[in-house]
Design an enzyme around this catalytic site. Structure first.
Site, PDB file in Angstrom:
ATOM      1  N   ALA A  70       0.990  -1.253  -0.050  1.00 17.25           N
ATOM      2  CA  ALA A  70      -0.095   0.009   0.070  1.00 17.25           C
ATOM      3  C   ALA A  70       0.758   1.294  -0.086  1.00 17.25           C
ATOM      4  O   ALA A  70       2.048   1.276   0.391  1.00 17.25           O
ATOM      5  CB  ALA A  70      -1.085   0.094   1.019  1.00 17.25           C
ATOM      6  N   GLU A 103      -2.096 -12.314  -4.151  1.00 22.54           N
ATOM      7  CA  GLU A 103      -3.137 -11.980  -4.902  1.00 22.54           C
ATOM      8  C   GLU A 103      -3.689 -10.531  -4.891  1.00 22.54           C
ATOM      9  O   GLU A 103      -3.320  -9.836  -4.005  1.00 22.54           O
ATOM     10  CB  GLU A 103      -4.387 -12.745  -3.974  1.00 22.54           C
ATOM     11  CG  GLU A 103      -4.342 -14.170  -4.011  1.00 22.54           C
ATOM     12  CD  GLU A 103      -3.508 -14.693  -2.505  1.00 22.54           C
ATOM     13  OE1 GLU A 103      -2.849 -15.905  -2.660  1.00 22.54           O
ATOM     14  OE2 GLU A 103      -2.943 -13.819  -1.900  1.00 22.54           O
ATOM     15  N   ASN A 108      -8.354  -4.362  -9.797  1.00 22.93           N
ATOM     16  CA  ASN A 108      -7.397  -3.463  -9.546  1.00 22.93           C
ATOM     17  C   ASN A 108      -6.187  -3.379 -10.640  1.00 22.93           C
ATOM     18  O   ASN A 108      -5.283  -4.029 -10.630  1.00 22.93           O
ATOM     19  CB  ASN A 108      -6.886  -3.833  -8.312  1.00 22.93           C
ATOM     20  CG  ASN A 108      -5.678  -2.805  -7.685  1.00 22.93           C
ATOM     21  OD1 ASN A 108      -5.294  -2.022  -8.592  1.00 22.93           O
ATOM     22  ND2 ASN A 108      -5.388  -2.667  -6.485  1.00 22.93           N
ATOM     23  N   TYR A 115       2.475  -5.104 -11.171  1.00 19.28           N
ATOM     24  CA  TYR A 115       2.954  -6.411 -10.798  1.00 19.28           C
ATOM     25  C   TYR A 115       3.525  -7.196 -12.099  1.00 19.28           C
ATOM     26  O   TYR A 115       4.552  -7.908 -12.182  1.00 19.28           O
ATOM     27  CB  TYR A 115       2.008  -7.520 -10.235  1.00 19.28           C
ATOM     28  CG  TYR A 115       1.748  -6.931  -8.707  1.00 19.28           C
ATOM     29  CD1 TYR A 115       2.503  -6.286  -7.879  1.00 19.28           C
ATOM     30  CD2 TYR A 115       0.335  -7.004  -8.193  1.00 19.28           C
ATOM     31  CE1 TYR A 115       2.039  -5.622  -6.711  1.00 19.28           C
ATOM     32  CE2 TYR A 115      -0.116  -6.359  -7.171  1.00 19.28           C
ATOM     33  CZ  TYR A 115       0.887  -5.805  -6.449  1.00 19.28           C
ATOM     34  OH  TYR A 115       0.323  -5.106  -5.092  1.00 19.28           O
TER      35      TYR A 115
END
Length: 142
Positions: A70, A103, A108, A115
């Site tokens: 985050a 995950e 998103n 990623y």
């Protein structure tokens, strides 16, 4: 910008970002407990004396299960997440981890692209993995 290991003094800031980011946030105690375990790696990003991001993984049988990623809302789109994830993967490799998984919510797209940029591949779906709202998760591996 400094990327370093998470310390107990960082936890209030980490939990504040966690609560602002996720609908089912981890508690102060969860972060404290997980960051203290020897096989786990938790990092924070400090910018101008403020914690602006964090990430972590569990080291399990030579693999890293990435648990948290985050960045503070006001600090997004500055490549903080990318740099912090690169540091997490580097630290994991130094610790002997040879594969990493995570995950991410199907919806998103920003995180999924990040990623993928880091080398993760989408390998499957976990149905109804997330709640508040209910959503599938994409399983990714590198």
């Amino acid at each position: 910008m400094v990327i370093r290991r998470m310390e107990e003094r960082d936890l209030s800031s980490v939990v504040e970002i966690e609560n602002d980011t996720f609908s089912d946030p981890w508690s102060y105690e969860s972060f404290r407990k997980e960051a203290a375990l020897v096989n786990n790696i938790y990092l924070v990003v400090e910018k101008e004396g403020q914690i602006v991001g964090y990430c972590g993984l569990w080291g399990i049988a030579g693999e890293g299960q990435i648990t948290n990623v985050a960045v503070k809302q006001t600090c997004r789109n500055q490549r903080i997440g990318e740099k912090m994830m690169e540091a997490l993967l580097d630290e994991g490799r130094k610790a002997g981890l040879t594969a990493f998984t995570l995950e991410v919510r199907v919806g998103n797209l920003f995180a999924r692209k990040l990623y993928q940029k880091l080398g993760f591949r989408e390998e499957g779906i976990r149905k109804n993995f997330y709640s508040h709202p209910t959503e599938d998760a994409v399983i990714m591996w590198i």
